[in-house]
Design an enzyme around this catalytic site. Structure first.
Site, PDB file in Angstrom:
ATOM      1  N   SER A   1       0.807  -1.228   0.000  1.00  0.00           N
ATOM      2  CA  SER A   1       0.000   0.000   0.000  1.00  0.00           C
ATOM      3  C   SER A   1       0.837   1.273   0.000  1.00  0.00           C
ATOM      4  O   SER A   1       0.327   2.341  -0.346  1.00  0.00           O
ATOM      5  CB  SER A   1      -0.928   0.013   1.222  1.00  0.00           C
ATOM      6  OG  SER A   1      -1.917  -0.994   1.092  1.00  0.00           O
ATOM      7  N   THR A   2       2.108   1.177   0.362  1.00  0.00           N
ATOM      8  CA  THR A   2       2.942   2.385   0.338  1.00  0.00           C
ATOM      9  C   THR A   2       3.059   2.950  -1.075  1.00  0.00           C
ATOM     10  O   THR A   2       3.304   4.149  -1.256  1.00  0.00           O
ATOM     11  CB  THR A   2       4.361   2.096   0.873  1.00  0.00           C
ATOM     12  OG1 THR A   2       4.980   1.101   0.050  1.00  0.00           O
ATOM     13  CG2 THR A   2       4.304   1.585   2.302  1.00  0.00           C
TER      14      THR A   2
END
Length: 389
Positions: free
Chosen positions: A281-282
């Site tokens: 998700s980064t």
């Protein structure tokens, strides 16, 4: 007729005497040349063979080593942390070698050496001491205590050579960062390899940005996390965000650089510079940035996250589904996979790929280490890759 006959006899006798004299002179000259040739051969043999083995073994070994390895007489430069703490240094040590021709009983000598060095097998020692050469290494970089024990054995043919050894006072602490050298002091990995020329040619220490104290804390914390979660390994880096300096860098499991040759490859694998990982998700940070940079900088843009997106055999879901229309900030706050995929679709495949490349995300990172991993980039890059990026 008689006078004529006597004259011929006289002339014949004179010519015969002259030939005998000439023949004698040739024999003498030939003998002189033969003697000179023998003298030269004996002298050549003396210089090349006898003196080569009868002179000081230390001097002979030094020349052999220089020819074989090209080692420098200057010590390899130190590596220190930002505060001057020594991380790597070269010191002088003693190594043991043997001249098999000078050993009267190879069996007895091999038994004695095996008692001093239990890690060396009797068979290997015996094979070395029975070889036809005049020089064989027995063990390099021995301790002062072992040096004393060998002297006590008193075997002729066992000699010592002063060498150098690379030591790492903090052991495993920064093994992957520093790397290691081979037995002849040549850098094989890490900074030892990257700065090989500098370390070999200058006496000025190589000063790093690393802080040994923070390195110790990071290693301890990372090791605890790996143990707690029974992980295969772990990696951690502490950086100064104002200038990009690396303050600490640890890869677990690590290894002892003094024994790098016998360590397993898994331990020597640098997970923080050579490892490649799914960013998860980064990476939504970059999808969001691409949308604001390329399409529109409006934060009021909305995305329908009520239903999963199906593309071929792929289905994109939200782990914490809101099942509603989300604004751009909400997509980011709720880490919506659906919303981020729609962002990528809005930017477009080519423009998103170009944006990632401009950020350097498709190339190997810039690091002063030879062990650098490259990102796994889809090839070919299809529309589905844009949605899942």
């Amino acid at each position: 007729m008689k006078p004529t006959l006597r004259r011929k006899v006289y002339m014949t006798g004179s010519r015969s005497g002259a030939l005998d004299m000439a023949r004698g002179r040739l024999v003498i000259i030939s003998a002189v040349f033969v003697i000179l040739y023998i003298v030269l051969m004996v002298r050549a043999f003396d210089l090349s063979v006898l003196q080569g083995y009868l002179q000081n073994p230390e001097e002979r070994l030094a020349r052999q080593e220089k020819r074989a390895t090209g080692l420098q007489t200057t010590l390899r430069g130190d590596i220190v942390d930002r505060n001057g703490v020594i991380l790597a240094r070269t010191i002088k040590t003693t190594s043991l070698y043997a001249d098999p021709k000078m050993i009267s009983s190879a069996e007895e000598a091999a038994r004695g050496l095996h008692k001093v060095f239990p890690d060396l097998t009797y068979g290997d020692l015996l094979q070395k001491l029975q070889s036809d050469g005049r020089f064989v290494w027995v063990k390099r970089n021995i301790t002062p205590e072992d040096h004393y024990k060998i002297l006590q054995l008193g075997y002729p043919g066992l000699n010592f050579k002063t060498e150098t050894r690379r030591v790492y006072p903090h052991g495993n602490l920064a093994a992957h960062l520093l790397g290691y050298t081979n037995v002849d002091g040549k850098g094989l990995a890490g900074l030892e390899n990257s700065f090989e020329s500098y370390l070999q040619t200058t006496n000025t220490p190589l000063r790093l940005t690393v802080d040994t104290r923070i390195q110790h804390v990071l290693r301890k914390s990372l090791g605890a996390a790996v143990s707690k979660h029974q992980a295969i390994g772990g990696a951690g880096i502490v950086m100064d965000v104002t200038n990009g300096e690396v303050i600490a860098a640890v890869s677990m499991p690590d290894f002892d650089p003094h024994k790098a040759g016998s360590e397993k490859d898994d331990k020597k694998f640098n997970r923080y510079s050579l490892g490649v990982y799914e960013p998860g998700s980064t990476f939504k940070i970059f999808s969001t940035a691409a949308l604001l940079e390329i399409v529109s900088n409006s934060l009021s843009q909305t995305f329908d996250a009520r239903n999963p997106i199906e593309v071929g055999r792929f289905t994109i879901n939200d782990y914490h589904a809101e099942k509603r229309i989300l604004s751009l900030p909400e997509v980011f706050m709720h880490s919506s996979n659906i919303g981020s995929a729609l962002m990528g679709e809005k930017v477009g495949t080519e423009r998103l790929k170009s944006f990632y490349k401009d950020l350097g995300l498709l190339d190997a990172g810039e690091a002063e280490l030879p062990e650098k991993g490259r990102p796994l980039v889809p090839d070919p890059w299809r529309d589905v890759n844009t949605l899942t990026a």
